[in-house]
Scaffold this motif. Structure first.
Motif, PDB file in Angstrom:
ATOM      1  N   SER C  31       0.819  -1.213   0.000  1.00 43.22           N
ATOM      2  CA  SER C  31       0.000   0.000   0.000  1.00 43.22           C
ATOM      3  C   SER C  31       0.847   1.254   0.000  1.00 43.22           C
ATOM      4  CB  SER C  31      -0.912   0.008   1.209  1.00 43.22           C
ATOM      5  OG  SER C  31      -1.613  -1.192   1.256  1.00 43.22           O
ATOM      6  N   GLU C  32       0.429   2.212  -0.790  1.00 40.92           N
ATOM      7  CA  GLU C  32       1.115   3.495  -0.866  1.00 40.92           C
ATOM      8  C   GLU C  32       0.887   4.291   0.408  1.00 40.92           C
ATOM      9  OE1 GLU C  32      -0.007   4.877  -4.826  1.00 40.92           O
ATOM     10  OE2 GLU C  32       1.230   6.631  -4.386  1.00 40.92           O
ATOM     11  N   GLY C  33       1.917   5.003   0.838  1.00 37.50           N
ATOM     12  CA  GLY C  33       1.757   5.920   1.964  1.00 37.50           C
ATOM     13  C   GLY C  33       1.625   5.260   3.321  1.00 37.50           C
ATOM     14  N   LYS C  34       1.846   3.964   3.387  1.00 36.07           N
ATOM     15  CA  LYS C  34       1.706   3.251   4.663  1.00 36.07           C
ATOM     16  C   LYS C  34       3.088   2.836   5.181  1.00 36.07           C
ATOM     17  CE  LYS C  34      -2.819   2.810   5.150  1.00 36.07           C
ATOM     18  NZ  LYS C  34      -3.656   2.064   4.235  1.00 36.07           N
ATOM     19  N   ILE C  35       3.104   2.350   6.418  1.00 37.99           N
ATOM     20  CA  ILE C  35       4.304   1.702   6.943  1.00 37.99           C
ATOM     21  C   ILE C  35       4.020   0.210   6.993  1.00 37.99           C
ATOM     22  CG2 ILE C  35       5.916   1.507   8.877  1.00 37.99           C
ATOM     23  CD1 ILE C  35       5.280   4.300   9.680  1.00 37.99           C
ATOM     24  N   THR C  36       4.763  -0.543   6.212  1.00 36.96           N
ATOM     25  CA  THR C  36       4.527  -1.983   6.133  1.00 36.96           C
ATOM     26  C   THR C  36       5.713  -2.726   6.740  1.00 36.96           C
ATOM     27  OG1 THR C  36       3.268  -1.711   4.105  1.00 36.96           O
ATOM     28  CG2 THR C  36       4.074  -3.919   4.579  1.00 36.96           C
ATOM     29  N   LEU C 191       8.833  10.593   8.895  1.00 41.52           N
ATOM     30  CA  LEU C 191       9.026  10.668   7.442  1.00 41.52           C
ATOM     31  C   LEU C 191       7.757  10.241   6.714  1.00 41.52           C
ATOM     32  CD1 LEU C 191      12.582   9.108   7.192  1.00 41.52           C
ATOM     33  CD2 LEU C 191      11.958  11.448   6.574  1.00 41.52           C
ATOM     34  N   ASN C 192       7.137   9.214   7.245  1.00 47.74           N
ATOM     35  CA  ASN C 192       5.923   8.698   6.622  1.00 47.74           C
ATOM     36  C   ASN C 192       4.791   9.721   6.711  1.00 47.74           C
ATOM     37  OD1 ASN C 192       3.194   6.990   7.540  1.00 47.74           O
ATOM     38  ND2 ASN C 192       4.168   6.299   5.649  1.00 47.74           N
ATOM     39  N   VAL C 199       6.895   3.560   3.621  1.00 48.83           N
ATOM     40  CA  VAL C 199       8.003   2.946   4.360  1.00 48.83           C
ATOM     41  C   VAL C 199       7.799   1.435   4.446  1.00 48.83           C
ATOM     42  CG1 VAL C 199       9.244   2.870   6.560  1.00 48.83           C
ATOM     43  CG2 VAL C 199       8.331   5.035   5.726  1.00 48.83           C
ATOM     44  N   ILE C 200       8.827   0.694   4.121  1.00 42.72           N
ATOM     45  CA  ILE C 200       8.783  -0.764   4.211  1.00 42.72           C
ATOM     46  C   ILE C 200       9.946  -1.198   5.097  1.00 42.72           C
ATOM     47  CG2 ILE C 200       8.992  -2.928   2.912  1.00 42.72           C
ATOM     48  CD1 ILE C 200       7.875  -1.103   0.502  1.00 42.72           C
ATOM     49  N   CYS C 213       3.605   0.092  12.818  1.00 48.70           N
ATOM     50  CA  CYS C 213       3.302  -0.357  11.452  1.00 48.70           C
ATOM     51  C   CYS C 213       1.815  -0.480  11.168  1.00 48.70           C
ATOM     52  CB  CYS C 213       4.001  -1.685  11.176  1.00 48.70           C
ATOM     53  SG  CYS C 213       5.786  -1.524  11.295  1.00 48.70           S
ATOM     54  N   ASP C 214       1.452  -0.168   9.905  1.00 49.21           N
ATOM     55  CA  ASP C 214       0.052  -0.259   9.490  1.00 49.21           C
ATOM     56  C   ASP C 214      -0.277  -1.644   8.962  1.00 49.21           C
ATOM     57  OD1 ASP C 214      -0.308   2.585   9.857  1.00 49.21           O
ATOM     58  OD2 ASP C 214       0.898   2.817   8.041  1.00 49.21           O
TER      59      ASP C 214
END
Lengths: 272, 275, 285
Positions: C31-36, C191-192, C199-200, C213-214
């Motif tokens: 997913s865009e814009g998430k922290i995974t 940053l996110n 962010v990964i 994390c999302d």
């Protein structure tokens, strides 16, 4: 890195693998000396046949042995060309314009090429069938008489075995750093000279830093486990000569003696 | 009886910038001591000083009653061993067998006895099947097991662990922590463990808190974690159960004292479900 | 920037005795814009997976689609530089990649490789260093003079200076003390949120997954076995068991309470929330 065959250990189980490294090192030297004793093509045929038998006994694949010639190909070619131009002995074979090829050039070149090939096979046989660590142990033992002259054989052997132990790790590290710098846009292949120098620095500097770090850590670990440079210690790995090892050394020495006798005999005949 | 006695220890890497300042402490024989403090506080420096890997500037260190001096260094290292942080950089031999043998070789153990010792201690750390494996084929946790076997085989009384689990994955961490407490009990060893793992601290007998090169506090885990002000000031983590106890206290809830999570859950359930 | 894996396999050293299949049939959309968070036991293929994101590794079969670029098995990468600039990859123990004489020069190295002139690169470098919390007095120092945690920050600034849209971090907190790790994670969250960077993070730390994390991606022996929200992940402890990972304390505690008859909401993520909830429960009685 996987294409380099010269000097790589092939983990197999064969009579040659099981030989004591000292016996193998001695045999290697004896055979090398044989090659340099002038006995003509007959001598090379004997050594060649012996090496073929050894390679089969060591379960080495033909393709593997052939691949070990690769790095030397260019040099052999170069030698042939030089010899063709400069050796003017024997019968002239053919002439193109002002260039004449003499039979002497061909025999001389063949001598050199065969010698080189035999030497390569001998070293390949040794390194492919002997674990690097056993090799260091063998060298250490063979050099041990030098201890009387205060040559630190043990420390040298320790250094070599540690270096061998860390080579795979450093290669891995180098790959990691290359990838990390590639992620920062470093391109090792393209770019101006200045960019290339920087790209190489970006690999070498971190590799050095990490090497020193490792050396520091390793020194602490060794010292903490009671290692003192030059101090007396009991060696765990002991090499033991078996019947086969003794026989190997006897045989190569008989061979060497045979070669020397043959050379002297041939020399006399030529003189007559 | 104290097996390690440190008094007024000082050390600096650079002149005028001391990293260890007048450190004094005692460690009981057979105890399990954890050393905490954030990175750069001087914990590892103390460990290296104890083994004589760094030369102290001033002060005394006594290991089993023997003062650490240049002449005694050999004997000191017959008494105290260390397992470092980086599993790769302390694997000296080219196989597990050779690595365990390395210390024995240095201590001039008779050649005939080595095989027996190597096998005994490989067994102890469950590495028997890997005896002839090269380090490249082992996981970080397995390499640390070998390092522990190598130290145990030398038959020392004291082992220092310098963040021995910090580079391992969770499985490796759990593994090594379990092994440490097992060998502590079985071999009656004195264990000193430098760690960031607060749950390991809870398990220990004695805690040494290091801050800016000084001993900020020494005591049992209970005593240490009760001193909440100190923990906050030093930015050290506290165990979950303590965090919860403090948070509940803010809500005006006071429960029985315990360090065990299961018992804490009992208390909370009783409290919340009581009519 | 969208990131999609379609039936990706990755085979190391193919056609040799050392051949090793590190990824098998991985299909995944990040997913865009998430922290995974990417989690899994050692050797499960996490690092291999993330090294596909900027083309360091190419799929053996299948394709990886990053933004406008499609990286297909068997095809050469067309615009490597563009991809590496857009997807910033921070290696594990990233401090080992520092090599310049000064901190500032090292951080400015990345953007210059992408054709930015020295002056502009220095400006972006300064901004990146400020973001990661390195003070100005350290700019002219050698990177080797800094502490471990600071070095790692400089290395991360080196990637941020490239102004990536996606930031990929391979175990960024390994070897840091708990406080250092926490402030590092705070940085990624900032940053996110502030710069909208995707962010990964490859990690073993479940407390961090819980707090920051999302979404969660789990790999097991090179296969994708889970991809969903972090909340869903913590509701299914069997996945943590499969990945041989300890659940965060608060999840374990909640589970203990549930077994003793006290149900607590899965939205409770901090000790403070937990304490408040316990107090509320008591009052209801």
């Amino acid at each position: 890195m996987n294409n380099i065959t010269l000097g790589k250990y092939i983990p197999l189980d064969s009579p040659i693998h099981r030989l004591d490294p000292r016996a193998k090192i001695v045999a290697m030297f004896a055979l090398m000396i044989c090659i340099f004793i002038p006995t003509g093509f007959y001598g090379y045929a004997v050594i060649g046949a012996l090496l073929v038998i050894c390679c089969i006994a060591a379960k080495l694949k033909v393709s593997y042995v052939l691949r070990s010639f690769k790095p030397m190909l260019v040099m052999m070619l170069f030698l042939s060309v030089v010899n063709a131009f400069f050796i003017k002995t024997g019968e002239p074979i053919f002439t193109i314009k002002s260039f004449t090829l003499y039979s002497g050039a061909i025999t001389q070149t063949l001598y050199i090429v065969i010698r080189l090939m035999l030497m390569i096979v001998i070293t390949t046989l040794l390194t492919a069938t002997t674990k690097p660590l056993d090799m260091t142990l063998g060298i250490e033992d063979l050099l041990s008489p030098l201890q009387k002259l205060h040559f630190p054989t043990h420390d040298v052997a320790m250094m070599i075995s540690l270096a061998l132990r860390f080579i795979p790790q450093l290669l891995e590290e180098a790959e990691r750093i290359i990838k990390a710098q590639a992620s920062r846009g470093v391109d090792m292949e393209n770019g101006s000279l200045k960019e290339k120098i920087r790209a190489i620095l970006s690999l070498i500097v971190p590799l050095f830093v990490s090497c020193f770090q490792k050396a520091d850590d390793l020194a602490d670990a060794m010292e903490a486990r009671g290692y003192v440079v030059g101090a007396k210690r009991v060696r765990y790995k002991q090499l033991k000569f078996r019947f086969g090892d003794v026989m190997t050394i006897v045989l190569v020495n008989v061979l060497l003696a045979g070669f020397i006798t043959a050379a002297i005999w041939m020399g006399k005949n030529n003189a007559l | 009886m104290s097996v390690i006695h440190v008094k007024d220890l000082n050390y600096s890497y650079e002149k005028g910038k001391p990293v260890i300042k007048n450190v004094s402490f005692d460690i009981e024989e057979g105890s399990y001591t954890t050393v905490i403090g954030h990175n750069g506080s001087g914990k590892s420096t103390i460990a290296k000083l104890l083994l004589g890997l760094l030369e102290k500037e001033s002060g005394t260190i006594e290991i089993g009653g023997l003062p650490l001096t240049l002449e005694n260094l050999g004997e000191i290292r017959n008494r105290i061993g260390i397992v470092f942080q980086n599993p790769d950089n302390q694997f000296i031999g080219s196989t597990v067998r050779d690595d365990i043998a390395f210390g024995l070789e240095n201590h001039c153990v008779e050649r005939e006895k080595m095989d027996g010792l190597i096998e005994e201690f490989a067994e102890k750390v469950s590495m028997t099947e890997f005896l002839n494996s090269e380090p490249g084929k082992l996981s970080g946790g397995q390499k640390q097991r070998v390092a522990i076997a190598a130290v145990l085989a030398m038959n020392l009384g004291i082992i220092v662990f310098d963040e021995a689990t910090s580079m391992l994955d969770p499985t490796g961490k759990r593994d090594i922590n379990r092994l440490i407490s097992q060998i502590h009990k079985e071999n009656k060893l004195t264990v000193i463990s430098i760690t960031h793992d607060i749950e390991e601290v809870v398990q220990s007998d004695n805690v040494l808190v290091i801050d800016h090169g000084t001993v900020a506090m020494q005591g049992t885990p209970e005593e240490i974690f009760k001193n909440e002000k100190l923990m906050v000031r030093m930015q050290l983590d506290i165990p979950f159960v303590y965090k919860l106890k403090n948070a509940l206290a803010e809500q005006g809830i006071k429960l029985a004292d315990t360090l065990d999570m299961e018992r804490m859950a009992d208390e909370v359930c009783q409290y919340a479900l009581k009519k | 920037m969208s990131i999609r894996f379609e039936k990706v396999d990755h085979l190391y050293s193919p056609n040799t005795p050392f051949a090793f299949q590190a990824l098998t049939d991985v299909s995944l959309e990040l997913s865009e814009g998430k922290i995974t968070a990417v989690i899994g036991a050692t050797g499960s293929g996490k690092t291999t997976l993330v090294q596909h994101l900027n083309g360091l590794l190419l799929p053996s079969s299948g394709s990886v689609i990053v933004g406008e670029q499609t990286i297909k098995a068997g095809e050469k990468l067309k615009n490597t530089k563009q991809l590496r600039k857009e997807v910033g990859l921070v290696f594990q123990f990233a401090e080992y990649q520092l090599f310049e004489e000064t901190v500032l020069k090292d951080v400015a190295f990345g953007p210059q490789n992408f054709g930015v002139d020295e002056l502009t690169a220095t400006e972006t470098a300064k901004a990146a260093l400020k973001t990661v919390g390195i003070s100005e007095e350290d700019y002219e120092k050698s990177p080797l003079e800094l502490s471990g945690g600071q070095k790692r920050r400089v290395a991360i600034a080196g990637i941020l200076a490239m102004q990536p849209k996606v930031l990929v971090l391979d175990e960024p907190t390994a070897g840091l003390d708990p406080q250092g790790a926490k402030s590092m994670m705070d940085l990624f969250r900032r940053l996110n949120r502030e710069q909208k960077i995707t962010v990964i993070i490859v990690t073993h730390n479940m407390e961090h997954v819980l707090e920051y994390c999302d979404e969660v991606v789990i790999l097991e022996k090179g296969r994708l076995i889970f991809h969903d929200s972090a909340r869903e992940f913590f509701e299914h402890p069997q996945f943590m068991e499969r990945a041989r990972i300890d659940a965060p304390n608060i999840i374990r505690f909640r589970e203990m309470c549930r077994q003793k008859g006290l149900e607590l909401s899965p939205d409770i993520l901090t000790v403070q929330q937990l304490a408040r909830e316990i107090a509320k429960r008591r009052k209801k009685r």
